[in-house]
Write a protein that holds these residues in place. Structure first.
Motif, PDB file in Angstrom:
ATOM      1  N   VAL A  95      42.834   6.359  36.623  1.00 57.60           N
ATOM      2  CA  VAL A  95      42.775   5.773  35.300  1.00 57.60           C
ATOM      3  C   VAL A  95      44.209   5.530  34.861  1.00 57.60           C
ATOM      4  O   VAL A  95      45.055   6.424  34.957  1.00 57.60           O
ATOM      5  N   ASP A  96      44.481   4.312  34.396  1.00 52.27           N
ATOM      6  CA  ASP A  96      45.784   3.990  33.832  1.00 52.27           C
ATOM      7  C   ASP A  96      45.712   4.173  32.318  1.00 52.27           C
ATOM      8  O   ASP A  96      44.880   3.554  31.655  1.00 52.27           O
ATOM      9  N   ILE A  97      46.571   5.032  31.819  1.00 54.35           N
ATOM     10  CA  ILE A  97      46.598   5.330  30.388  1.00 54.35           C
ATOM     11  C   ILE A  97      47.816   4.630  29.791  1.00 54.35           C
ATOM     12  O   ILE A  97      48.950   4.940  30.151  1.00 54.35           O
ATOM     13  N   PRO A  98      47.583   3.668  28.895  1.00 56.97           N
ATOM     14  CA  PRO A  98      48.709   2.905  28.339  1.00 56.97           C
ATOM     15  C   PRO A  98      49.540   3.733  27.368  1.00 56.97           C
ATOM     16  O   PRO A  98      49.072   4.722  26.802  1.00 56.97           O
ATOM     17  N   ASP A  99      50.765   3.295  27.173  1.00 58.14           N
ATOM     18  CA  ASP A  99      51.678   3.973  26.252  1.00 58.14           C
ATOM     19  C   ASP A  99      51.120   3.999  24.832  1.00 58.14           C
ATOM     20  O   ASP A  99      51.382   4.931  24.075  1.00 58.14           O
ATOM     21  N   SER A 100      50.314   3.005  24.474  1.00 58.65           N
ATOM     22  CA  SER A 100      49.744   2.929  23.123  1.00 58.65           C
ATOM     23  C   SER A 100      48.651   3.972  22.874  1.00 58.65           C
ATOM     24  O   SER A 100      48.267   4.212  21.736  1.00 58.65           O
ATOM     25  N   PHE A 101      48.168   4.610  23.923  1.00 55.98           N
ATOM     26  CA  PHE A 101      47.120   5.625  23.810  1.00 55.98           C
ATOM     27  C   PHE A 101      47.689   6.859  23.114  1.00 55.98           C
ATOM     28  O   PHE A 101      48.772   7.339  23.464  1.00 55.98           O
ATOM     29  N   LYS A 102      46.978   7.374  22.128  1.00 56.81           N
ATOM     30  CA  LYS A 102      47.427   8.543  21.357  1.00 56.81           C
ATOM     31  C   LYS A 102      47.602   9.769  22.270  1.00 56.81           C
ATOM     32  O   LYS A 102      46.767  10.040  23.119  1.00 56.81           O
ATOM     33  N   ARG A 103      48.693  10.511  22.061  1.00 58.51           N
ATOM     34  CA  ARG A 103      48.957  11.738  22.812  1.00 58.51           C
ATOM     35  C   ARG A 103      48.828  12.926  21.882  1.00 58.51           C
ATOM     36  O   ARG A 103      49.105  12.815  20.712  1.00 58.51           O
ATOM     37  N   PRO A 104      48.421  14.080  22.346  1.00 57.92           N
ATOM     38  CA  PRO A 104      48.020  14.325  23.730  1.00 57.92           C
ATOM     39  C   PRO A 104      46.642  13.719  24.026  1.00 57.92           C
ATOM     40  O   PRO A 104      45.728  13.792  23.209  1.00 57.92           O
ATOM     41  N   ALA A 105      46.535  13.116  25.196  1.00 61.42           N
ATOM     42  CA  ALA A 105      45.263  12.554  25.650  1.00 61.42           C
ATOM     43  C   ALA A 105      44.484  13.655  26.369  1.00 61.42           C
ATOM     44  O   ALA A 105      45.065  14.492  27.061  1.00 61.42           O
ATOM     45  N   ALA A 106      43.187  13.663  26.169  1.00 60.34           N
ATOM     46  CA  ALA A 106      42.336  14.667  26.823  1.00 60.34           C
ATOM     47  C   ALA A 106      41.790  14.074  28.119  1.00 60.34           C
ATOM     48  O   ALA A 106      41.258  12.965  28.133  1.00 60.34           O
ATOM     49  N   ILE A 107      41.929  14.832  29.203  1.00 63.42           N
ATOM     50  CA  ILE A 107      41.460  14.409  30.521  1.00 63.42           C
ATOM     51  C   ILE A 107      40.382  15.387  30.972  1.00 63.42           C
ATOM     52  O   ILE A 107      40.563  16.603  30.886  1.00 63.42           O
ATOM     53  N   ALA A 108      39.281  14.853  31.467  1.00 63.90           N
ATOM     54  CA  ALA A 108      38.217  15.684  32.024  1.00 63.90           C
ATOM     55  C   ALA A 108      37.939  15.228  33.446  1.00 63.90           C
ATOM     56  O   ALA A 108      37.817  14.034  33.704  1.00 63.90           O
ATOM     57  N   ILE A 109      37.864  16.188  34.350  1.00 75.65           N
ATOM     58  CA  ILE A 109      37.437  15.917  35.719  1.00 75.65           C
ATOM     59  C   ILE A 109      36.046  16.531  35.845  1.00 75.65           C
ATOM     60  O   ILE A 109      35.859  17.721  35.579  1.00 75.65           O
ATOM     61  N   TYR A 110      35.094  15.710  36.246  1.00 74.16           N
ATOM     62  CA  TYR A 110      33.685  16.113  36.300  1.00 74.16           C
ATOM     63  C   TYR A 110      33.258  16.283  37.752  1.00 74.16           C
ATOM     64  O   TYR A 110      33.520  15.424  38.593  1.00 74.16           O
ATOM     65  N   GLY A 111      32.592  17.401  38.037  1.00 77.77           N
ATOM     66  CA  GLY A 111      32.031  17.645  39.360  1.00 77.77           C
ATOM     67  C   GLY A 111      30.578  17.205  39.400  1.00 77.77           C
ATOM     68  O   GLY A 111      29.752  17.735  38.653  1.00 77.77           O
ATOM     69  N   HIS A 112      30.286  16.226  40.228  1.00 77.55           N
ATOM     70  CA  HIS A 112      28.928  15.685  40.276  1.00 77.55           C
ATOM     71  C   HIS A 112      27.924  16.776  40.660  1.00 77.55           C
ATOM     72  O   HIS A 112      28.177  17.584  41.549  1.00 77.55           O
ATOM     73  N   PRO A 113      26.740  16.806  40.000  1.00 77.83           N
ATOM     74  CA  PRO A 113      25.777  17.895  40.216  1.00 77.83           C
ATOM     75  C   PRO A 113      25.097  17.899  41.585  1.00 77.83           C
ATOM     76  O   PRO A 113      24.509  18.901  41.970  1.00 77.83           O
ATOM     77  N   ARG A 114      25.190  16.822  42.341  1.00 78.76           N
ATOM     78  CA  ARG A 114      24.522  16.827  43.644  1.00 78.76           C
ATOM     79  C   ARG A 114      25.284  17.630  44.703  1.00 78.76           C
ATOM     80  O   ARG A 114      24.795  17.823  45.800  1.00 78.76           O
ATOM     81  N   PHE A 115      26.478  18.111  44.348  1.00 80.25           N
ATOM     82  CA  PHE A 115      27.277  18.917  45.277  1.00 80.25           C
ATOM     83  C   PHE A 115      27.426  20.330  44.719  1.00 80.25           C
ATOM     84  O   PHE A 115      27.625  20.516  43.517  1.00 80.25           O
ATOM     85  N   SER A 116      27.365  21.330  45.598  1.00 80.48           N
ATOM     86  CA  SER A 116      27.471  22.721  45.155  1.00 80.48           C
ATOM     87  C   SER A 116      28.876  23.059  44.660  1.00 80.48           C
ATOM     88  O   SER A 116      29.051  23.974  43.865  1.00 80.48           O
ATOM     89  N   GLU A 117      29.877  22.322  45.130  1.00 82.02           N
ATOM     90  CA  GLU A 117      31.250  22.508  44.666  1.00 82.02           C
ATOM     91  C   GLU A 117      32.002  21.206  44.853  1.00 82.02           C
ATOM     92  O   GLU A 117      31.776  20.471  45.804  1.00 82.02           O
ATOM     93  N   THR A 118      32.886  20.915  43.919  1.00 82.37           N
ATOM     94  CA  THR A 118      33.755  19.752  44.025  1.00 82.37           C
ATOM     95  C   THR A 118      35.188  20.244  44.019  1.00 82.37           C
ATOM     96  O   THR A 118      35.596  20.974  43.115  1.00 82.37           O
ATOM     97  N   LYS A 119      35.931  19.858  45.049  1.00 85.63           N
ATOM     98  CA  LYS A 119      37.345  20.209  45.147  1.00 85.63           C
ATOM     99  C   LYS A 119      38.129  18.904  45.081  1.00 85.63           C
ATOM    100  O   LYS A 119      37.759  17.922  45.723  1.00 85.63           O
TER     101      LYS A 119
END
Length: 167
Positions: A95-119
C-alpha cells in the motif's frame, strides 16, 4: 471464439510481465527504512502505527498463510470492513500511503482464517524523490530512469486499452 480467449490470455500474461518489470523500476525510487517478521492467528490482526511523514510504501510478503494490509487515517484499528486503503492479494501486498495522509496512520495486517497461522515480513519504504527534494544532501538517491518509466507507462496504457477491447 477460442482465438479471442488465447489473445486475452496472452495480453494478460504480457501485462503481468510488464508489471513485474515496472515494479522493479519503481522500487528503485524507494529507500528501505525497516522490516520486521511477525505471525498472527487465523482471523486476527496485527496493528502498528506509521508516524513517518512523506510518501511511504508498506510492503508485506507472506511467508506462510495469507496476510492482507488495511490502512486508515481515522480508525486506530482498521479492519476489512473499515479502512481507507487495502491490499488483499495472495502473496505480496503493498500500500502506498501519500504524504497528505494524516499521521500517525494505523496499519493492520490481517491473517486470513483459512490458514492456522499466517507469518509475514513487513517492510517500510520511503519515496527517495521526496527525500531528495527536502534534503539536498540526499541527492544520491535520485535516479535517472524517469524516461524509461514513462515508456513503460505508455506501453502499459496501450495494453490496458487492448485488454479492455478484448473483454
Amino acid at each position: 471464439m477460442k482465438f479471442s480467449k488465447y489473445v486475452t490470455l496472452l495480453v494478460c500474461a504480457v501485462s503481468l510481465q510488464i508489471w513485474g518489470c515496472l515494479s522493479i523500476e519503481i522500487e528503485n525510487y524507494f529507500y528501505h527504512l525497516q522490516s520486521f517478521v511477525d505471525d498472527i492467528g487465523p482471523g486476527n490482526y496485527s496493528y502498528f502505527k506509521l508516524s513517518r511523514q512523506g510518501n511511504v510504501r508498506i510492503f508485506v510478503e507472506t511467508l506462510e498463510g495469507d496476510a492482507d494490509i488495511y490502512v486508515s487515517e481515522t480508525n486506530s484499528k482498521p479492519t476489512f470492513e473499515d479502512y481507507d486503503f487495502k491490499s488483499v492479494t495472495c502473496g505480496e501486498d503493498y500500500v502506498d500511503i501519500p504524504d497528505s495522509f494524516k499521521r500517525p496512520a494505523a496499519i493492520a495486517i490481517y491473517g486470513h482464517p483459512r490458514f492456522s497461522e499466517t507469518k509475514f515480513r513487513c517492510s517500510v519504504y520511503v519515496d527517495t524523490r521526496d527525500l531528495a527534494q527536502n534534503d539536498p544532501e540526499q541527492q544520491h538517491f535520485e535516479t535517472t530512469e524517469d524516461e524509461e518509466l514513462t515508456g513503460w507507462h505508455f506501453l502499459l496504457k496501450i495494453l490496458e486499452f487492448v485488454l479492455d477491447v478484448a473483454l
